[in-house]
Design a protein around this motif. Structure first.
Motif, mmCIF file in Angstrom:
data_model
loop_
_atom_site.group_PDB
_atom_site.id
_atom_site.type_symbol
_atom_site.label_atom_id
_atom_site.label_comp_id
_atom_site.label_asym_id
_atom_site.label_seq_id
_atom_site.Cartn_x
_atom_site.Cartn_y
_atom_site.Cartn_z
ATOM 1 N N VAL A 1 -11.172 -32.791 -18.132
ATOM 2 C CA VAL A 1 -10.175 -32.053 -17.357
ATOM 3 C C VAL A 1 -9.338 -31.235 -18.331
ATOM 4 N N TYR A 2 -8.958 -30.044 -17.896
ATOM 5 C CA TYR A 2 -8.181 -29.127 -18.716
ATOM 6 C C TYR A 2 -6.862 -28.781 -18.045
ATOM 7 N N LEU A 3 -5.893 -28.391 -18.864
ATOM 8 C CA LEU A 3 -4.639 -27.854 -18.347
ATOM 9 C C LEU A 3 -4.282 -26.636 -19.184
ATOM 10 N N GLN A 4 -4.409 -25.461 -18.577
ATOM 11 C CA GLN A 4 -4.004 -24.231 -19.240
ATOM 12 C C GLN A 4 -2.537 -23.992 -18.920
ATOM 13 N N MET A 5 -1.721 -23.906 -19.956
ATOM 14 C CA MET A 5 -0.276 -23.756 -19.781
ATOM 15 C C MET A 5 0.159 -22.423 -20.375
ATOM 16 N N ASN A 6 0.699 -21.572 -19.535
ATOM 17 C CA ASN A 6 1.140 -20.248 -19.967
ATOM 18 C C ASN A 6 2.647 -20.103 -19.801
ATOM 19 N N SER A 7 3.192 -19.108 -20.459
ATOM 20 C CA SER A 7 4.630 -18.802 -20.357
ATOM 21 C C SER A 7 5.472 -20.048 -20.560
ATOM 22 N N LEU A 8 5.149 -20.790 -21.580
ATOM 23 C CA LEU A 8 5.836 -22.057 -21.825
ATOM 24 C C LEU A 8 7.289 -21.838 -22.197
ATOM 25 N N GLU A 9 8.134 -22.741 -21.727
ATOM 26 C CA GLU A 9 9.566 -22.716 -21.985
ATOM 27 C C GLU A 9 9.999 -24.069 -22.545
ATOM 28 N N GLY B 1 -5.148 -30.962 -27.867
ATOM 29 C CA GLY B 1 -4.643 -29.624 -27.573
ATOM 30 C C GLY B 1 -3.144 -29.474 -27.591
ATOM 31 N N GLY B 2 -2.407 -30.563 -27.753
ATOM 32 C CA GLY B 2 -0.963 -30.442 -27.803
ATOM 33 C C GLY B 2 -0.508 -29.838 -29.117
ATOM 34 N N GLY B 3 0.794 -29.571 -29.209
ATOM 35 C CA GLY B 3 1.323 -29.024 -30.445
ATOM 36 C C GLY B 3 2.643 -28.336 -30.232
ATOM 37 N N LEU B 4 3.026 -27.546 -31.232
ATOM 38 C CA LEU B 4 4.285 -26.806 -31.218
ATOM 39 C C LEU B 4 3.985 -25.342 -30.915
ATOM 40 N N VAL B 5 4.724 -24.779 -29.978
ATOM 41 C CA VAL B 5 4.524 -23.386 -29.600
ATOM 42 C C VAL B 5 5.880 -22.751 -29.316
ATOM 43 N N GLN B 6 5.978 -21.469 -29.544
ATOM 44 C CA GLN B 6 7.225 -20.768 -29.254
ATOM 45 C C GLN B 6 7.334 -20.452 -27.769
ATOM 46 N N SER B 7 8.551 -20.265 -27.329
ATOM 47 C CA SER B 7 8.811 -19.908 -25.941
ATOM 48 C C SER B 7 7.994 -18.673 -25.563
ATOM 49 N N GLY B 8 7.348 -18.744 -24.397
ATOM 50 C CA GLY B 8 6.487 -17.669 -23.935
ATOM 51 C C GLY B 8 5.037 -17.824 -24.327
ATOM 52 N N GLY B 9 4.757 -18.794 -25.180
ATOM 53 C CA GLY B 9 3.403 -19.016 -25.653
ATOM 54 C C GLY B 9 2.555 -19.813 -24.680
ATOM 55 N N SER B 10 1.333 -20.076 -25.101
ATOM 56 C CA SER B 10 0.364 -20.799 -24.268
ATOM 57 C C SER B 10 -0.284 -21.928 -25.055
ATOM 58 N N LEU B 11 -0.704 -22.934 -24.331
ATOM 59 C CA LEU B 11 -1.504 -24.025 -24.884
ATOM 60 C C LEU B 11 -2.520 -24.452 -23.846
ATOM 61 N N ARG B 12 -3.639 -24.983 -24.323
ATOM 62 C CA ARG B 12 -4.644 -25.550 -23.432
ATOM 63 C C ARG B 12 -4.899 -26.986 -23.827
ATOM 64 N N LEU B 13 -4.628 -27.885 -22.894
ATOM 65 C CA LEU B 13 -4.882 -29.302 -23.120
ATOM 66 C C LEU B 13 -6.263 -29.670 -22.573
ATOM 67 N N SER B 14 -6.904 -30.602 -23.258
ATOM 68 C CA SER B 14 -8.194 -31.126 -22.816
ATOM 69 C C SER B 14 -8.116 -32.643 -22.774
ATOM 70 N N CYS B 15 -8.888 -33.226 -21.884
ATOM 71 C CA CYS B 15 -8.951 -34.684 -21.791
ATOM 72 C C CYS B 15 -10.360 -35.076 -21.363
#
Length: 121
Positions: free
Chosen positions: A78-86, A8-22
């Motif tokens: 396990v998940y990690l929802q990441m919002n408003s990324l900076e 689930g990792g990767g490149l995202v612009q500021s303000g974007g979201s990603l969801r990691l899974s493990c």
């Protein structure tokens, strides 16, 4: 043997979201707490969030209200929802879990290999 595989990792612009899974797999009897850590370039690895087997959660002050940790016990994931990324969230993110294996019934902490999260400004 127990494996922890992240995605689930990767490149995202500021303000974007990603969801990691493990996902944990292998000779598993039970899983206790699961968590996410991160390590930015030139910095020490730091705790991001944890979740117990009963879904009680803990967050580092730096991510409260921004990240959400959750787990699916049936899927050992396990998940990690990441919002408003900076840009300051840029790091390698690692998952871990306290696992009792089904062979020796020993409890130890297992780690994933890490997944890169890069936030561009």
């Amino acid at each position: 043997q127990v494996r922890m595989v992240e995605s689930g990792g990767g490149l995202v612009q500021s303000g974007g979201s990603l969801r990691l899974s493990c996902k944990a797999s292998g000779s598993i009897f039970s899983i206790g707490a699961m968590g996410w850590y991160r390590q930015a370039p030139g910095k020490q690895r730091e705790l991001v969030a944890t979740v117990t087997s009963r879904s009680s959660t803990y967050y580092a002050d730096s991510v409260k209200g921004q990240f959400t940790i959750s787990r699916d016990n049936a899927q050992n994931t396990v998940y990690l929802q990441m919002n408003s990324l900076e840009p300051e969230d840029t790091a390698v993110y690692y998952c871990n879990a306290e696992v009792t294996d089904s062979i020796n019934y020993r409890r130890r902490t297992y780690w994933g290999q890490g997944t890169q999260v890069t936030v561009s400004s």
